[in-house]
Motif scaffolding. Sequence first.
Motif, PDB file in Angstrom:
ATOM      1  N   MET A 138       3.432 -10.450  -0.362  1.00 47.39           N
ATOM      2  CA  MET A 138       4.606 -10.616  -1.203  1.00 47.39           C
ATOM      3  C   MET A 138       5.545  -9.451  -0.931  1.00 47.39           C
ATOM      4  O   MET A 138       5.107  -8.350  -0.622  1.00 47.39           O
ATOM      5  CB  MET A 138       4.217 -10.631  -2.688  1.00 47.39           C
ATOM      6  N   ASP A 139       6.837  -9.662  -1.106  1.00 46.55           N
ATOM      7  CA  ASP A 139       7.803  -8.607  -0.846  1.00 46.55           C
ATOM      8  C   ASP A 139       7.590  -7.397  -1.738  1.00 46.55           C
ATOM      9  O   ASP A 139       7.948  -6.278  -1.383  1.00 46.55           O
ATOM     10  CB  ASP A 139       9.234  -9.144  -1.041  1.00 46.55           C
ATOM     11  N   MET A 140       7.011  -7.601  -2.935  1.00 50.64           N
ATOM     12  CA  MET A 140       6.865  -6.507  -3.879  1.00 50.64           C
ATOM     13  C   MET A 140       5.634  -5.636  -3.595  1.00 50.64           C
ATOM     14  O   MET A 140       5.401  -4.648  -4.270  1.00 50.64           O
ATOM     15  CB  MET A 140       6.775  -7.057  -5.310  1.00 50.64           C
ATOM     16  N   ILE A 141       4.838  -5.990  -2.601  1.00 50.01           N
ATOM     17  CA  ILE A 141       3.645  -5.204  -2.301  1.00 50.01           C
ATOM     18  C   ILE A 141       4.020  -3.822  -1.796  1.00 50.01           C
ATOM     19  O   ILE A 141       4.908  -3.663  -0.962  1.00 50.01           O
ATOM     20  CB  ILE A 141       2.769  -5.933  -1.269  1.00 50.01           C
ATOM     21  N   ASP A 142       3.343  -2.812  -2.328  1.00 49.56           N
ATOM     22  CA  ASP A 142       3.581  -1.426  -1.944  1.00 49.56           C
ATOM     23  C   ASP A 142       2.250  -0.801  -1.552  1.00 49.56           C
ATOM     24  O   ASP A 142       1.452  -0.437  -2.417  1.00 49.56           O
ATOM     25  CB  ASP A 142       4.220  -0.666  -3.109  1.00 49.56           C
ATOM     26  N   VAL A 143       1.996  -0.702  -0.254  1.00 49.29           N
ATOM     27  CA  VAL A 143       0.719  -0.193   0.235  1.00 49.29           C
ATOM     28  C   VAL A 143       0.972   0.768   1.384  1.00 49.29           C
ATOM     29  O   VAL A 143       1.802   0.510   2.249  1.00 49.29           O
ATOM     30  CB  VAL A 143      -0.186  -1.346   0.736  1.00 49.29           C
ATOM     31  N   THR A 144       0.257   1.866   1.384  1.00 47.75           N
ATOM     32  CA  THR A 144       0.273   2.788   2.514  1.00 47.75           C
ATOM     33  C   THR A 144      -1.062   2.672   3.229  1.00 47.75           C
ATOM     34  O   THR A 144      -2.121   2.910   2.637  1.00 47.75           O
ATOM     35  CB  THR A 144       0.481   4.238   2.051  1.00 47.75           C
ATOM     36  N   TYR A 145      -1.035   2.279   4.479  1.00 48.90           N
ATOM     37  CA  TYR A 145      -2.269   2.084   5.225  1.00 48.90           C
ATOM     38  C   TYR A 145      -2.670   3.365   5.941  1.00 48.90           C
ATOM     39  O   TYR A 145      -1.824   4.113   6.422  1.00 48.90           O
ATOM     40  CB  TYR A 145      -2.104   0.953   6.240  1.00 48.90           C
ATOM     41  N   PRO A 146      -3.956   3.629   6.021  1.00 48.60           N
ATOM     42  CA  PRO A 146      -4.415   4.831   6.724  1.00 48.60           C
ATOM     43  C   PRO A 146      -4.170   4.722   8.218  1.00 48.60           C
ATOM     44  O   PRO A 146      -4.047   3.625   8.767  1.00 48.60           O
ATOM     45  CB  PRO A 146      -5.915   4.869   6.404  1.00 48.60           C
TER      46      PRO A 146
ATOM     47  N   TRP B 210      -8.788  -4.500   3.760  1.00 46.31           N
ATOM     48  CA  TRP B 210      -8.639  -3.061   3.567  1.00 46.31           C
ATOM     49  C   TRP B 210      -9.572  -2.316   4.501  1.00 46.31           C
ATOM     50  O   TRP B 210     -10.586  -2.833   4.935  1.00 46.31           O
ATOM     51  CB  TRP B 210      -8.943  -2.691   2.116  1.00 46.31           C
ATOM     52  N   SER B 211      -9.218  -1.068   4.782  1.00 44.15           N
ATOM     53  CA  SER B 211     -10.031  -0.262   5.684  1.00 44.15           C
ATOM     54  C   SER B 211     -11.083   0.562   4.939  1.00 44.15           C
ATOM     55  O   SER B 211     -11.896   1.239   5.575  1.00 44.15           O
ATOM     56  CB  SER B 211      -9.136   0.680   6.499  1.00 44.15           C
ATOM     57  N   GLN B 212     -11.061   0.512   3.593  1.00 45.89           N
ATOM     58  CA  GLN B 212     -12.043   1.234   2.800  1.00 45.89           C
ATOM     59  C   GLN B 212     -12.462   0.383   1.618  1.00 45.89           C
ATOM     60  O   GLN B 212     -11.682  -0.451   1.136  1.00 45.89           O
ATOM     61  CB  GLN B 212     -11.449   2.554   2.290  1.00 45.89           C
ATOM     62  N   GLU B 213     -13.707   0.562   1.150  1.00 48.25           N
ATOM     63  CA  GLU B 213     -14.129  -0.133  -0.062  1.00 48.25           C
ATOM     64  C   GLU B 213     -13.538   0.556  -1.282  1.00 48.25           C
ATOM     65  O   GLU B 213     -12.998   1.652  -1.195  1.00 48.25           O
ATOM     66  CB  GLU B 213     -15.656  -0.172  -0.146  1.00 48.25           C
ATOM     67  N   GLY B 214     -13.614  -0.118  -2.424  1.00 46.74           N
ATOM     68  CA  GLY B 214     -13.089   0.457  -3.651  1.00 46.74           C
ATOM     69  C   GLY B 214     -12.013  -0.414  -4.264  1.00 46.74           C
ATOM     70  O   GLY B 214     -11.846  -1.589  -3.921  1.00 46.74           O
ATOM     71  N   THR B 215     -11.267   0.159  -5.213  1.00 47.81           N
ATOM     72  CA  THR B 215     -10.181  -0.528  -5.899  1.00 47.81           C
ATOM     73  C   THR B 215      -8.854  -0.153  -5.252  1.00 47.81           C
ATOM     74  O   THR B 215      -8.556   1.022  -5.078  1.00 47.81           O
ATOM     75  CB  THR B 215     -10.156  -0.140  -7.388  1.00 47.81           C
ATOM     76  N   HIS B 216      -8.070  -1.170  -4.892  1.00 48.21           N
ATOM     77  CA  HIS B 216      -6.797  -0.941  -4.214  1.00 48.21           C
ATOM     78  C   HIS B 216      -5.678  -1.614  -5.012  1.00 48.21           C
ATOM     79  O   HIS B 216      -5.639  -2.839  -5.116  1.00 48.21           O
ATOM     80  CB  HIS B 216      -6.834  -1.512  -2.794  1.00 48.21           C
ATOM     81  N   GLU B 217      -4.784  -0.819  -5.566  1.00 42.54           N
ATOM     82  CA  GLU B 217      -3.635  -1.366  -6.284  1.00 42.54           C
ATOM     83  C   GLU B 217      -2.505  -1.588  -5.291  1.00 42.54           C
ATOM     84  O   GLU B 217      -2.095  -0.675  -4.587  1.00 42.54           O
ATOM     85  CB  GLU B 217      -3.190  -0.393  -7.371  1.00 42.54           C
ATOM     86  N   TYR B 218      -2.002  -2.822  -5.226  1.00 44.66           N
ATOM     87  CA  TYR B 218      -0.993  -3.135  -4.222  1.00 44.66           C
ATOM     88  C   TYR B 218       0.317  -3.645  -4.806  1.00 44.66           C
ATOM     89  O   TYR B 218       1.306  -3.806  -4.082  1.00 44.66           O
ATOM     90  CB  TYR B 218      -1.538  -4.150  -3.204  1.00 44.66           C
ATOM     91  N   VAL B 219       0.360  -3.924  -6.104  1.00 48.92           N
ATOM     92  CA  VAL B 219       1.612  -4.261  -6.780  1.00 48.92           C
ATOM     93  C   VAL B 219       1.699  -3.401  -8.038  1.00 48.92           C
ATOM     94  O   VAL B 219       0.750  -3.352  -8.826  1.00 48.92           O
ATOM     95  CB  VAL B 219       1.689  -5.758  -7.152  1.00 48.92           C
ATOM     96  N   HIS B 220       2.814  -2.702  -8.210  1.00 50.77           N
ATOM     97  CA  HIS B 220       2.960  -1.783  -9.329  1.00 50.77           C
ATOM     98  C   HIS B 220       3.982  -2.261 -10.358  1.00 50.77           C
ATOM     99  O   HIS B 220       4.018  -1.736 -11.473  1.00 50.77           O
ATOM    100  CB  HIS B 220       3.376  -0.402  -8.807  1.00 50.77           C
TER     101      HIS B 220
ATOM    102  N   LEU C 271      -1.373  -5.218  -9.959  1.00 54.20           N
ATOM    103  CA  LEU C 271      -2.404  -6.023  -9.322  1.00 54.20           C
ATOM    104  C   LEU C 271      -3.304  -5.145  -8.474  1.00 54.20           C
ATOM    105  O   LEU C 271      -2.838  -4.228  -7.784  1.00 54.20           O
ATOM    106  CB  LEU C 271      -1.780  -7.112  -8.452  1.00 54.20           C
ATOM    107  N   GLN C 272      -4.604  -5.458  -8.498  1.00 57.57           N
ATOM    108  CA  GLN C 272      -5.582  -4.682  -7.765  1.00 57.57           C
ATOM    109  C   GLN C 272      -6.508  -5.595  -6.977  1.00 57.57           C
ATOM    110  O   GLN C 272      -6.808  -6.713  -7.406  1.00 57.57           O
ATOM    111  CB  GLN C 272      -6.427  -3.829  -8.719  1.00 57.57           C
ATOM    112  N   ASP C 273      -6.960  -5.128  -5.823  1.00 56.42           N
ATOM    113  CA  ASP C 273      -8.004  -5.769  -5.040  1.00 56.42           C
ATOM    114  C   ASP C 273      -9.283  -4.968  -5.187  1.00 56.42           C
ATOM    115  O   ASP C 273      -9.256  -3.731  -5.227  1.00 56.42           O
ATOM    116  CB  ASP C 273      -7.614  -5.824  -3.555  1.00 56.42           C
TER     117      ASP C 273
END
Length: 293
Positions: free
Chosen positions: A168-176, A199-209, A214-216
């Motif tokens: 989605m256009d609103m996604i805000d993610v910085t990839y390692p 994702w490149s790491q396990e855990g909780t990833h927030e991608y829409v603020h 929203l979190q994965d």
Amino acid sequence: MTSVTVLVVLANLLSGTLATPGKPMSDKLMAIIEAWAPLVWLHPEEVFFPSSVDFHFQHVEVRASDETVVQTSPDRYSVVTGPETSDMHLNSVPDLECADCILDWFAGHNVSHTAVPTYVFVRDHQTLRNRPYEEGCMDTHTHTHTHTHLLTCALPESSVMAGEESRMDMIDVTYPATVEVVDGQHAELFSANGSHGLWSQEGTHEYVHFPVYLQDQAARGYAWRTWNFLEVVNYDPDTEYEGDRHYLNYRGRWGNLRRGCEVQPVSGECVLDDGPGLWRPGPSDFPDDCAAH
């Protein structure tokens, strides 16, 4: 919600290794593809697993944009093709009774019990994973292609760059800049529970603020060793494919059309979004200096 495929596209790896669609790829390039295909961890609570192109075709029919049935029982050898299919879509059978309804076949194939193919398309800078159904926090798809952008130049093992195309256009993610590699050069990636965000790491990833949060959730659950079952294609959109690759000439969407769009003014997405086309553009910030390495 199952994923039909993982599609890995590797290009500009080494000079002289690419083939034309009518010519087999070199052993050298095949070895590179097999060596770099990722290990994908599916979440331990995942219920929508990958499957195959053939499995997906068994459960869909081809429809026009007005929902008129164009073809029943398509398969990779017989699905309608050509430019006129660009406004068509593969609709679930039976049709969905509601925007968030689930069909049994969306479960796909558990990778712990069934060998699931990885479709490898050699093309510039882009890799594609393909799913029949995807569940998001805001929207769902009856079929999805999750694009994983994997650039593998002649780099050290520790320098694998990966990122996922924005849904989605609103996604805000910085990839390692790098991901971990296992069993040699296989990138270790994590498929989020239900939504299949990569994702490149396990855990909780927030991608829409904003306007919602929203979190994965990603964790080691089911190990999908994609290199164990590869179907490799040197892809050219201008080529007319025949035989078991005939389906690549289909230009329409791979899932149902959107519905449940009453929530779109607030969420930015419908409850059920359109199924994707085969290819999407790569991320604007993906490195393009492979040759410099």
